[in-house]
Design a protein around this motif. Sequence first.
Motif, PDB file in Angstrom:
ATOM      1  N   LEU A   1       0.855  -1.192   0.006  1.00 23.69           N
ATOM      2  CA  LEU A   1      -0.138  -0.067  -0.146  1.00 23.69           C
ATOM      3  C   LEU A   1       0.708   1.293  -0.084  1.00 23.69           C
ATOM      4  N   GLU A   2       1.831   1.166   0.894  1.00 23.15           N
ATOM      5  CA  GLU A   2       2.694   2.480   0.827  1.00 23.15           C
ATOM      6  C   GLU A   2       3.399   2.616  -0.277  1.00 23.15           C
ATOM      7  N   HIS A   3       3.947   1.641  -1.202  1.00 19.77           N
ATOM      8  CA  HIS A   3       4.639   1.691  -2.437  1.00 19.77           C
ATOM      9  C   HIS A   3       3.683   2.201  -3.514  1.00 19.77           C
ATOM     10  N   LEU A   4       2.455   1.621  -3.322  1.00 19.25           N
ATOM     11  CA  LEU A   4       1.367   2.172  -4.597  1.00 19.25           C
ATOM     12  C   LEU A   4       1.054   3.534  -4.108  1.00 19.25           C
ATOM     13  N   ALA A   5       0.897   4.242  -2.929  1.00 17.91           N
ATOM     14  CA  ALA A   5       0.588   5.280  -2.858  1.00 17.91           C
ATOM     15  C   ALA A   5       1.712   6.383  -3.103  1.00 17.91           C
ATOM     16  N   ALA A   6       2.921   5.853  -2.958  1.00 17.40           N
ATOM     17  CA  ALA A   6       3.998   6.863  -3.233  1.00 17.40           C
ATOM     18  C   ALA A   6       4.123   6.951  -4.977  1.00 17.40           C
ATOM     19  N   GLU A   7       3.981   5.764  -5.448  1.00 18.72           N
ATOM     20  CA  GLU A   7       3.723   5.718  -7.095  1.00 18.72           C
ATOM     21  C   GLU A   7       2.848   6.640  -7.574  1.00 18.72           C
ATOM     22  N   ILE A   8       1.610   6.397  -7.105  1.00 21.54           N
ATOM     23  CA  ILE A   8       0.229   7.248  -7.574  1.00 21.54           C
ATOM     24  C   ILE A   8       0.672   8.577  -7.333  1.00 21.54           C
ATOM     25  N   PHE A   9       1.320   9.135  -6.381  1.00 19.47           N
ATOM     26  CA  PHE A   9       1.524  10.554  -6.201  1.00 19.47           C
ATOM     27  C   PHE A   9       3.013  11.051  -6.670  1.00 19.47           C
ATOM     28  N   SER A  10       3.792   9.904  -7.241  1.00 17.23           N
ATOM     29  CA  SER A  10       5.075  10.334  -7.894  1.00 17.23           C
ATOM     30  C   SER A  10       6.238  10.915  -6.785  1.00 17.23           C
TER      31      SER A  10
ATOM     32  N   ASN B   1     -13.126  20.994   3.085  1.00 18.36           N
ATOM     33  CA  ASN B   1     -14.445  20.375   3.724  1.00 18.36           C
ATOM     34  C   ASN B   1     -15.442  21.172   3.987  1.00 18.36           C
ATOM     35  N   MET B   2     -15.276  22.249   4.965  1.00 23.20           N
ATOM     36  CA  MET B   2     -16.279  23.207   5.729  1.00 23.20           C
ATOM     37  C   MET B   2     -16.647  24.240   4.699  1.00 23.20           C
ATOM     38  N   ALA B   3     -15.997  24.450   3.619  1.00 21.21           N
ATOM     39  CA  ALA B   3     -16.243  25.467   2.766  1.00 21.21           C
ATOM     40  C   ALA B   3     -17.365  24.824   1.460  1.00 21.21           C
ATOM     41  N   GLY B   4     -17.377  23.597   1.707  1.00 23.03           N
ATOM     42  CA  GLY B   4     -18.503  22.883   0.903  1.00 23.03           C
ATOM     43  C   GLY B   4     -17.632  22.068  -0.215  1.00 23.03           C
ATOM     44  N   GLY B   5     -16.674  21.306   0.134  1.00 23.58           N
ATOM     45  CA  GLY B   5     -15.923  20.641  -0.968  1.00 23.58           C
ATOM     46  C   GLY B   5     -15.171  21.094  -1.879  1.00 23.58           C
ATOM     47  N   THR B   6     -14.954  22.346  -1.668  1.00 27.91           N
ATOM     48  CA  THR B   6     -14.207  23.325  -2.681  1.00 27.91           C
ATOM     49  C   THR B   6     -12.942  22.839  -3.119  1.00 27.91           C
ATOM     50  N   VAL B   7     -12.539  23.184  -4.523  1.00 32.37           N
ATOM     51  CA  VAL B   7     -11.594  22.574  -5.213  1.00 32.37           C
ATOM     52  C   VAL B   7     -10.529  23.640  -5.485  1.00 32.37           C
ATOM     53  N   TYR B   8      -9.209  23.623  -5.114  1.00 28.97           N
ATOM     54  CA  TYR B   8      -8.007  24.617  -5.630  1.00 28.97           C
ATOM     55  C   TYR B   8      -7.915  24.523  -6.870  1.00 28.97           C
ATOM     56  N   PRO B   9      -8.167  25.834  -7.559  1.00 29.33           N
ATOM     57  CA  PRO B   9      -7.402  25.697  -8.992  1.00 29.33           C
ATOM     58  C   PRO B   9      -5.931  25.274  -8.622  1.00 29.33           C
ATOM     59  N   THR B  10      -5.474  24.565  -9.788  1.00 27.76           N
ATOM     60  CA  THR B  10      -4.062  23.934  -9.560  1.00 27.76           C
ATOM     61  C   THR B  10      -3.095  24.936  -9.706  1.00 27.76           C
ATOM     62  N   GLN B  11      -3.412  25.961 -10.464  1.00 29.88           N
ATOM     63  CA  GLN B  11      -2.217  27.453 -10.836  1.00 29.88           C
ATOM     64  C   GLN B  11      -2.098  28.132  -9.514  1.00 29.88           C
ATOM     65  N   VAL B  12      -3.481  28.237  -8.498  1.00 25.12           N
ATOM     66  CA  VAL B  12      -3.335  29.052  -7.422  1.00 25.12           C
ATOM     67  C   VAL B  12      -2.754  28.294  -6.312  1.00 25.12           C
TER      68      VAL B  12
ATOM     69  N   ALA C   1      -1.285  13.239  -8.522  1.00 25.81           N
ATOM     70  CA  ALA C   1       0.166  13.788  -8.597  1.00 25.81           C
ATOM     71  C   ALA C   1       0.550  15.162  -9.200  1.00 25.81           C
ATOM     72  N   GLU C   2      -0.573  15.368 -10.218  1.00 25.60           N
ATOM     73  CA  GLU C   2      -0.321  16.595 -10.981  1.00 25.60           C
ATOM     74  C   GLU C   2      -0.757  17.790 -10.013  1.00 25.60           C
ATOM     75  N   LEU C   3      -1.948  17.373  -9.244  1.00 27.29           N
ATOM     76  CA  LEU C   3      -2.311  18.615  -8.109  1.00 27.29           C
ATOM     77  C   LEU C   3      -1.519  18.885  -7.289  1.00 27.29           C
ATOM     78  N   THR C   4      -0.786  17.924  -6.944  1.00 25.16           N
ATOM     79  CA  THR C   4       0.151  18.195  -5.511  1.00 25.16           C
ATOM     80  C   THR C   4       1.516  17.944  -5.508  1.00 25.16           C
ATOM     81  N   ARG C   5       2.040  17.875  -6.750  1.00 25.82           N
ATOM     82  CA  ARG C   5       3.393  17.904  -7.145  1.00 25.82           C
ATOM     83  C   ARG C   5       4.305  18.844  -6.348  1.00 25.82           C
ATOM     84  N   ARG C   6       3.855  20.025  -6.153  1.00 27.44           N
ATOM     85  CA  ARG C   6       4.802  21.149  -5.602  1.00 27.44           C
ATOM     86  C   ARG C   6       4.626  21.108  -4.009  1.00 27.44           C
ATOM     87  N   PHE C   7       3.706  20.425  -3.416  1.00 26.40           N
ATOM     88  CA  PHE C   7       3.698  20.586  -1.831  1.00 26.40           C
ATOM     89  C   PHE C   7       4.922  19.770  -1.309  1.00 26.40           C
TER      90      PHE C   7
END
Length: 368
Positions: free
Chosen positions: A64-73, A164-175, A209-215
């Motif tokens: 599971l840990e390997h798969l998670a690392a792979e999915i998130f690159s 969550n509490m803002a209503g499941g809102t999504v960060y624009p990837t650029q922001v 992976a694309e959404l979270t690359r820079r974190f």
Amino acid sequence: MKSRVAPQGVAEKSAEKSEDPRRATPVDLRSDTVTKPTPEMRRAMAEAEVGDDVYGEDPTINRLEHLAAEIFSRDAAIFVPSGTMGNQIAIKIHTRPGQEVICEERAHIFNYEMATLAAFSGCIARPIPAADGILSWAEVKKRIRPKTYYISQTGLVALENTHNMAGGTVYPTQVANEICDAAHEAGLPVHLDGARVFNAAAALGKSVAELTRRFDSVMFCLSKGLGAPVGSLLVGSRDFIEQARVYRKALGGGMRQAGILAAAGLIALERMPARLRDDHANARFLADGLAQVQGIRVDAKKVQTNIVVFDIANTGMNSAEFSRRLAESNVLANGIDPQTMRMVTHMDVDRAGCERALAAVRAICGKN
Ligand code: TLP
């Protein structure tokens, strides 16, 4: 109401026509944490290969840990019992006692993690109000403390996607990318509370992976929309995850034959992201219906994922009363403050369940 707990298989059973809603199977919209493991998950749990994970010997946890690392690159990942523990381990690693953590004012790490960022990391939150829970670099920048020795210092920026509490809102990837890049330039790490980041990815049609690359680090939950009974993962660099192992143990999160849990988690991670769009369509359906009910205020267009947050101030009920009256029809939903309700869709609630929920809302608001 006889029980606060939804029995297994709500999705199929809610489709059954019942004359008397008081005897119907509950439609449980309190959270996506209420789902029960699927039969496939239960079989996998029963048959899981296990070992002692504190010795790194549980093959199912390792998979599971390997798969998670792979999915998130990423280099590495660690399984933790809860999202809260994953977030708090990350905060501990990124900060020093006496520092500040910048987050949005409705953030989970600030409001629902028992002030653990103070108790465990010795930090305070520097919360920022933001429309729809989405921070911008301009707002974050203003809260970064000057580098003066007698002023408490900013140690970390933490975002939440979906919010969550803002209503499941999504960060624009650029922001989100802009916040990460600029924070890094200012010498600050950025953590993502991605409890529902797979919902964000489904809404944007992008990979996690694309959404979270820079974190610098990402926590995501298996036990929310992905439907696993227990567990979250923290992903990051190898060095970060090695440190996380130490703090997980310190918090009592070093589990032993935890492959039993990881077996369900693997199914959640492999199969469940593909079905999240159904939950999003159901949430939008609920929001569209709620927007028609007198006394309820909700901007249905803003419902991008599986969470509907709506205002009931003009119904003449507070959220406790609203919840209690819905529960009489076996529809479960919680308030998040006296005039605001939250409904969360998930794999154990189908369209018929949402229709029942709407009928119950209409009935208690005096409109049919
Ligand atoms: N959220 C729960 C409650 O705690 C509010 C819910 O029902 O939505 N980050 C985010 C964004 C979350 O929504 C949650 C849980 C967590 C972290 C914590 O996860 P757990 O419950 O596994 O500690």
